[in-house]
Design an enzyme around this catalytic site. Structure first.
Site, mmCIF file in Angstrom:
data_model
loop_
_atom_site.group_PDB
_atom_site.id
_atom_site.type_symbol
_atom_site.label_atom_id
_atom_site.label_comp_id
_atom_site.label_asym_id
_atom_site.label_seq_id
_atom_site.Cartn_x
_atom_site.Cartn_y
_atom_site.Cartn_z
ATOM 1 N N CYS A 151 -0.910 6.760 17.685
ATOM 2 C CA CYS A 151 -2.074 8.173 19.020
ATOM 3 C C CYS A 151 -2.786 8.942 17.797
ATOM 4 O O CYS A 151 -2.893 9.764 18.286
ATOM 5 C CB CYS A 151 -1.049 8.201 20.288
ATOM 6 S SG CYS A 151 -1.666 8.031 21.397
ATOM 7 N N GLU A 152 -3.404 8.263 17.015
ATOM 8 C CA GLU A 152 -4.801 8.826 16.660
ATOM 9 C C GLU A 152 -5.304 7.707 15.534
ATOM 10 O O GLU A 152 -4.984 7.014 15.218
ATOM 11 C CB GLU A 152 -4.091 10.057 15.428
ATOM 12 C CG GLU A 152 -3.591 11.441 15.580
ATOM 13 C CD GLU A 152 -3.000 12.089 14.603
ATOM 14 O OE1 GLU A 152 -3.892 12.044 13.749
ATOM 15 O OE2 GLU A 152 -1.705 12.661 14.815
ATOM 16 N N GLY A 156 -0.303 8.774 -14.583
ATOM 17 C CA GLY A 156 -1.690 9.735 -13.726
ATOM 18 C C GLY A 156 -2.259 8.303 -14.227
ATOM 19 O O GLY A 156 -3.806 8.045 -13.964
HETATM 20 N N1 LLP Z 1 5.036 13.121 -14.013
HETATM 21 C C1 LLP Z 1 4.311 14.124 -12.680
HETATM 22 C C2 LLP Z 1 5.271 15.855 -12.709
HETATM 23 C C3 LLP Z 1 3.904 13.800 -11.205
HETATM 24 O O1 LLP Z 1 3.531 15.054 -10.119
HETATM 25 C C4 LLP Z 1 3.723 12.623 -10.739
HETATM 26 C C5 LLP Z 1 2.868 12.674 -9.471
HETATM 27 C C6 LLP Z 1 3.623 11.470 -11.374
HETATM 28 C C7 LLP Z 1 4.372 11.664 -13.020
HETATM 29 C C8 LLP Z 1 3.746 10.205 -11.308
HETATM 30 O O2 LLP Z 1 1.711 9.877 -10.907
HETATM 31 P P1 LLP Z 1 1.797 7.670 -10.984
HETATM 32 O O3 LLP Z 1 2.423 7.543 -12.399
HETATM 33 O O4 LLP Z 1 2.474 7.803 -9.703
HETATM 34 O O5 LLP Z 1 0.320 8.622 -10.916
HETATM 35 N N2 LLP Z 1 0.950 10.266 -3.541
HETATM 36 C C9 LLP Z 1 -0.295 9.827 -4.694
HETATM 37 C C10 LLP Z 1 0.063 10.078 -5.717
HETATM 38 C C11 LLP Z 1 0.730 11.879 -6.005
HETATM 39 C C12 LLP Z 1 1.442 11.653 -7.305
HETATM 40 C C13 LLP Z 1 1.828 13.382 -7.218
HETATM 41 N N3 LLP Z 1 2.663 13.040 -9.030
HETATM 42 C C14 LLP Z 1 -0.420 8.659 -4.104
HETATM 43 O O6 LLP Z 1 -0.500 7.959 -3.153
HETATM 44 O O7 LLP Z 1 -2.196 7.903 -5.035
#
Ligand code: LLP
Length: 406
Positions: free
Chosen positions: A334-335, A224
């Site tokens: 097309c949106e 995160g």
């Molecule tokens: N570990 C778990 C259990 C997760 O669910 C995620 C991301 C990560 C690690 C990696 O998190 P990161 O370092 O990438 O923040 N599609 C969204 C982000 C969704 C993240 C889902 N889980 C976006 O484009 O911001």
């Protein structure tokens, strides 16, 4: 690392010459630098970086991660398979699924990946089938609200993820009754978390719970870590977080018979800034209210701006010194598929190439074939060389899984 770590316009235009647009371009050296930053920041712990491959799972990227020595964080048996194909040893793969079938969970357990369970009933089922023969990590929901927005926040009370921190007595009963071996505790509270204190708050809860699990070999704080999307954006102070977390872990370990390792699961932090998405301007359209620059892409290729209102910095690499003018950058879907409203960009002409920065994470992996469009090509720049790592799809790819139905 600042918000814009894009390669030079010249290099990007060379990529376009090689493979045309739309194309995702990734820089291996940026990935390596980000990994090194994590290693330095968490130098005070026995660190294992488990790359969250949902961010970007193309084989060449996974092979690069394997070469750089990371582990892999996966959410599906397919991601596990991709990891195995890229050469990862199963012991370096963590599997943290949500709501998967018990068949899938068992299959991954038999492959030998580290299982992470986030539901009481599944823990019980796993215990009755495998007992203590396969070690298990437990994903805890600490009930902390964190993350950039509610869609990517996962540790709060209404979230489907994790076993509530208040259910630990029940977990202990299940573990004891089935003679299970709990070797890890995990939490991941969301994406785009700015405040280092959120991680530390979570850590305190996790360390507290850990007292009841003598066989732990690791604690996993998920990820995160926020990266800077805007040029002057702030990001998680990884160095401060690393220092504080390692210090706290040291105190925790001093009280244990054998010290636990620290796992983290960065996705964005490793690959977001390494990626640039290149599109070509099909049409410049002046309406009564704005000037639209319409590109040969849309939310079928980069959905983050439309799904999360995410900001991606856009530059006109065909005319970088042009006079800045105000544009709304949109796609050909097309949106309504607006990448950016009212953005100052160097004067745009039909045919110019626009570069979207910070597009390495959740760009290609969230792409689709909506409107019958083909998914883009991908290129890796490594040691100054432009290496195509995925060809553009063709119409045959689009119909490959179809059956005649006769
Ligand atoms: N570990 C778990 C259990 C997760 O669910 C995620 C991301 C990560 C690690 C990696 O998190 P990161 O370092 O990438 O923040 N599609 C969204 C982000 C969704 C993240 C889902 N889980 C976006 O484009 O911001």
């Amino acid at each position: 690392m600042s918000g814009d770590s894009s390669p030079s316009a010249k290099l990007l235009l060379e990529c376009v010459e090689h493979v045309s647009t739309p194309v995702y371009v990734y820089q291996a050296d940026v990935i390596e630098q980000q990994l090194q930053r994590l290693k330095d920041a968490f130098a005070g712990a026995d660190l294992r970086v488990m790359y969250a491959c949902k961010a970007l799972s193309t084989g060449a990227i996974l092979r690069l991660m394997n070469e750089l020595g990371t582990g892999l964080d996966t959410v599906s048996i397919q991601e596990v398979e991709l990891g195995l194909r890229a050469g990862f040893d199963p012991s370096r793969i963590l599997y943290t699924p949500s709501m998967v079938s018990f068949d899938e969970l068992s299959a991954v357990a038999k492959i030998g990946a580290q299982i992470n369970i986030d539901t009481i009933s599944v823990l019980e089922q796993f215990g009755s089938v495998f007992g203590g023969t396969i070690p298990v990590c437990i994903r805890i929901n600490p009930h902390i609200m964190a993350g950039g927005n509610e869609r990517i926040s996962t540790g709060h009370i209404d979230s489907k993820f994790g076993i509530s921190i208040h259910q630990m007595r029940h977990v202990e009963r299940i573990v004891t009754s089935h003679g299970m071996l709990i070797n890890g505790l995990h939490m991941h509270t969301g994406s785009d978390i700015l405040d280092a204190d959120v991680f530390l708050q979570g850590a305190e809860l996790l360390f507290d719970v850990a007292e009841s699990f003598p066989d732990l070999t690791f604690v996993d704080f998920g990820s995160g870590f926020k990266v800077p999307y805007k040029p002057d954006d702030i990001s998680t102070d990884i160095e401060e977080l690393g220092a504080k977390l390692c210090q706290r872990l040291k105190l925790f370990n001093e009280k244990r018979a054998s010290p636990v390792a620290l796992w983290i699961e960065p996705g964005k932090f490793l690959v977001s800034q390494a990626g640039t998405f290149l599109t070509r301007v099909n049409v410049v359209k002046q309406t009564t209210s704005t000037v639209f620059a319409g590109v040969d892409s849309g939310f079928n290729h980069l959905i983050r701006p439309m799904l999360y209102n995410s900001y991606h910095h856009i530059t006109n690499i065909s005319n970088p010194t042009g006079t800045p003018r105000v544009y709304s950058v949109v796609g050909y879907i097309c949106e309504t598929d607006t990448f950016a409203w009212d953005r100052k960009i160097a004067e745009i002409h039909q045919g110019d190439v626009l570069a979207f920065s910070n597009a390495g994470a959740y760009g290609f992996t969230m792409a689709s074939n909506y409107n019958g469009r083909l998914r883009p090509a991908e290129v890796l720049i490594r040691h100054g060389r432009i290496v195509p790592i995925r060809r553009r799809e063709t119409i045959d790819d689009l119909v490959r899984t179809e059956l005649d139905g006769e």
